[in-house]
Scaffold this active site. Structure first.
Site, PDB file in Angstrom:
ATOM      1  N   HIS A   1      -8.095  -6.588   4.891  1.00 16.49           N
ATOM      2  CA  HIS A   1      -7.766  -5.874   6.104  1.00 16.49           C
ATOM      3  C   HIS A   1      -9.092  -5.411   6.687  1.00 16.49           C
ATOM      4  O   HIS A   1      -9.826  -4.675   6.029  1.00 16.49           O
ATOM      5  CB  HIS A   1      -6.866  -4.670   5.828  1.00 16.49           C
TER       6      HIS A   1
ATOM      7  N   ASP B   1      -6.811  -4.401  10.804  1.00 14.32           N
ATOM      8  CA  ASP B   1      -6.079  -3.147  10.588  1.00 14.32           C
ATOM      9  C   ASP B   1      -6.841  -1.999  11.233  1.00 14.32           C
ATOM     10  O   ASP B   1      -7.658  -1.339  10.610  1.00 14.32           O
ATOM     11  CB  ASP B   1      -5.900  -2.885   9.089  1.00 14.32           C
TER      12      ASP B   1
ATOM     13  N   TRP C   1       0.869  -1.182   0.000  1.00 17.96           N
ATOM     14  CA  TRP C   1       0.000   0.000   0.000  1.00 17.96           C
ATOM     15  C   TRP C   1       0.902   1.226   0.000  1.00 17.96           C
ATOM     16  O   TRP C   1       1.865   1.292   0.776  1.00 17.96           O
ATOM     17  CB  TRP C   1      -0.921   0.052   1.215  1.00 17.96           C
TER      18      TRP C   1
ATOM     19  N   ASP D   1     -12.137   5.861   6.539  1.00 16.60           N
ATOM     20  CA  ASP D   1     -11.053   4.996   6.992  1.00 16.60           C
ATOM     21  C   ASP D   1     -10.572   5.426   8.375  1.00 16.60           C
ATOM     22  O   ASP D   1      -9.422   5.806   8.571  1.00 16.60           O
ATOM     23  CB  ASP D   1      -9.900   5.061   5.979  1.00 16.60           C
TER      24      ASP D   1
ATOM     25  N   ASP E   1     -10.443   3.519  11.025  1.00 14.89           N
ATOM     26  CA  ASP E   1      -9.690   2.439  11.677  1.00 14.89           C
ATOM     27  C   ASP E   1     -10.092   2.226  13.127  1.00 14.89           C
ATOM     28  O   ASP E   1      -9.253   2.078  14.008  1.00 14.89           O
ATOM     29  CB  ASP E   1      -8.181   2.715  11.571  1.00 14.89           C
TER      30      ASP E   1
ATOM     31  N   HIS F   1     -11.546   1.371   3.095  1.00 18.31           N
ATOM     32  CA  HIS F   1     -10.970   2.109   1.967  1.00 18.31           C
ATOM     33  C   HIS F   1     -11.938   2.382   0.827  1.00 18.31           C
ATOM     34  O   HIS F   1     -11.516   2.511  -0.324  1.00 18.31           O
ATOM     35  CB  HIS F   1      -9.746   1.370   1.440  1.00 18.31           C
TER      36      HIS F   1
ATOM     37  N   GLU G   1      -2.992  -3.025  -2.465  1.00 17.22           N
ATOM     38  CA  GLU G   1      -4.143  -2.500  -1.719  1.00 17.22           C
ATOM     39  C   GLU G   1      -4.483  -1.082  -2.159  1.00 17.22           C
ATOM     40  O   GLU G   1      -3.644  -0.193  -2.097  1.00 17.22           O
ATOM     41  CB  GLU G   1      -3.817  -2.521  -0.217  1.00 17.22           C
TER      42      GLU G   1
ATOM     43  N   LYS H   1      -7.215   2.452  -2.253  1.00 17.03           N
ATOM     44  CA  LYS H   1      -7.837   3.346  -1.277  1.00 17.03           C
ATOM     45  C   LYS H   1      -8.592   4.437  -2.012  1.00 17.03           C
ATOM     46  O   LYS H   1      -8.280   4.751  -3.172  1.00 17.03           O
ATOM     47  CB  LYS H   1      -6.745   3.959  -0.380  1.00 17.03           C
TER      48      LYS H   1
ATOM     49  N   ASP I   1      -9.454  -3.551   1.872  1.00 15.98           N
ATOM     50  CA  ASP I   1      -9.509  -3.001   3.225  1.00 15.98           C
ATOM     51  C   ASP I   1     -10.912  -2.445   3.445  1.00 15.98           C
ATOM     52  O   ASP I   1     -11.393  -1.616   2.668  1.00 15.98           O
ATOM     53  CB  ASP I   1      -8.457  -1.897   3.387  1.00 15.98           C
TER      54      ASP I   1
END
Length: 412
Positions: A279, A319, A178, A287, A289, A255, A219, A221, A252
């Site tokens: 992820h 993640d 990424w 995002d 997280d 993302h 990956e 985004k 992810d």
């Protein structure tokens, strides 16, 4: 009759083999991310940059490799089964002064030793952020060839580290690329930047490495902090790149646009790809997280992995990085919730549900989906924890608090 036996009988009545479900779950290795333990700081930089940010300052952050390993070990002791650890390149452990274009497997020997002691696998990620040569949020797509070459070499060497882990542990290591590359405002030339990224990736992946030891992933985004208008490595870019080069396009869950869900993408990727990679985080707005909860999307994601029969060819990694709460608690909640979601899916009689769907009996489909929600899943999960010799849901948090009192609170 025990509560487990009673629950097992109820699931058997709807055609679910609980023992088979538990055995399948036992074999699923989830990759726990090291960077939750120290707020993504690593050991070769002093600050986090590159469109990534953590919030909060909860006491007890791991400051050294020994502290981080101790915290990871404590978290694993509260999570059923044997799993993997996901490392970033910035977590090398060495007394040498090593820039990222010079990393070698020996700089991660301590992590390999740790993995062997714990009986876990290792995954790897080249670190294209928090570095002077990534200060302007451009790395592999940078117009300066010297900077591109630096990061290309880092990418090549990262693959060799991952291969080293896979060979030594006998567990395939995922090496996931990424990059934060993008622009804050609308670009004048999108394709030029993507041409540079493609060329850089082509150089990184030029050497063929046995997929038995190392699997390549890329990956995408939507955008990042400081690159709000244009991300070079978008989902579309990497989907095409991965398909063209027979590698994995890692998804992810944070993302994508707020109305997109990764669970809906699984079946499409399952049909056209040898392997999948995830992820898993919780995007409260995008995002962000957050630590994953056992919410509808997590359960739907697990349902698709099970129903599409891709568990044995999917790399599942977590993640998230929350610095506002106890970091060990974050790991344990996230890992156990991922396992719970998978167990719920494994306890679902999909063949019965498919029959109702194909017969266009949507009334039965809706009623069964809802009725299954109140089956005694918790008793099956408690049994899974018991046979794995880890504390149950009402017990593990007290152990984390004790560790916080005796260990974390003493870190200044």
């Amino acid at each position: 009759m025990s509560r487990y036996d009673e629950a097992k009988a109820q699931y058997a009545a709807i055609g679910v083999d609980v023992e088979k479900a538990l055995q399948t779950l036992q074999n699923v290795r989830i990759s726990m991310h090291c960077w939750q333990g120290d707020d993504v700081l690593g050991y070769d930089s002093k600050e986090l940059t590159g469109g990534i940010a953590t919030t909060g300052n909860y006491p007890g952050r791991a400051r050294t490799p020994d502290e981080l390993m101790a915290d990871i070990r404590k978290a694993y002791s509260l999570i059923p089964g044997k799993h993997k650890l996901n490392l970033h390149a910035s977590y090398m452990i060495t007394d040498e002064t090593v820039d990222r274009d010079a990393i070698e497997p020996r700089h991660y020997q301590a992590w390999l030793d740790f993995a062997k002691q714990e009986g876990i696998g290792l995954d790897f990620n080249p670190t294209f952020f928090s570095h002077p040569k990534a200060a302007d949020t451009l790395t592999l797509a940078h117009p300066d060839k010297a900077i591109r070459d630096f990061w290309i070499e880092h990418g090549k060497r990262s693959r060799k580290v991952a291969e080293f882990f896979g060979r030594e542990l006998g567990i395939t290591a995922l090496n996931n690329v990424w990059v934060p590359d993008g622009l804050k405002d609308v670009p004048a030339d999108r394709i030029g930047m993507r041409e540079r990224l493609k060329d850089s990736l082509d150089q990184i992946f030029a050497e063929k490495i046995d997929r038995k030891y190392m699997a390549d992933a890329v990956e995408g985004k939507v955008f990042g902090i400081g690159v709000e208008s244009f991300t070079v490595g978008s989902h579309e870019f990497y989907t095409n790149y991965a398909a063209h080069h027979d590698m994995i396009c890692l998804l992810d869950t944070g993302h994508y646009h707020p109305t997109e869900v990764v669970s809906d993408k699984i079946s499409s990727y399952a049909l056209f790809n040898k392997q999948l990679a995830l992820h898993v985080s919780r995007p409260v707005r995008w995002d962000s997280d957050h630590v994953i909860k056992l919410d509808d999307e997590l359960k739907e994601l697990a349902k698709e992995l099970v129903n599409c029969k891709v568990l044995d060819r999917t790399f599942i990694g977590l993640d998230f990085f929350d610095a506002s709460i106890n970091r060990i608690c974050a790991w344990v909640v996230g890992m156990r919730n991922m396992q719970k979601a998978l167990l719920l899916a494994l306890l679902t009689p999909f063949d019965t549900l498919k029959q109702a769907q194909d017969a266009k009996d949507y009334t039965t489909l809706l009623a069964d989906f809802e009725n299954f929600k109140t089956l005694p899943f918790g008793d099956i999960w408690a049994h899974f924890c018991e046979v794995n010799n880890v504390p149950g849901d009402q017990e593990w948090f007290a152990i984390v608090r004790e560790y916080e009192r005796d260990v974390l609170s003493k870190r200044c």
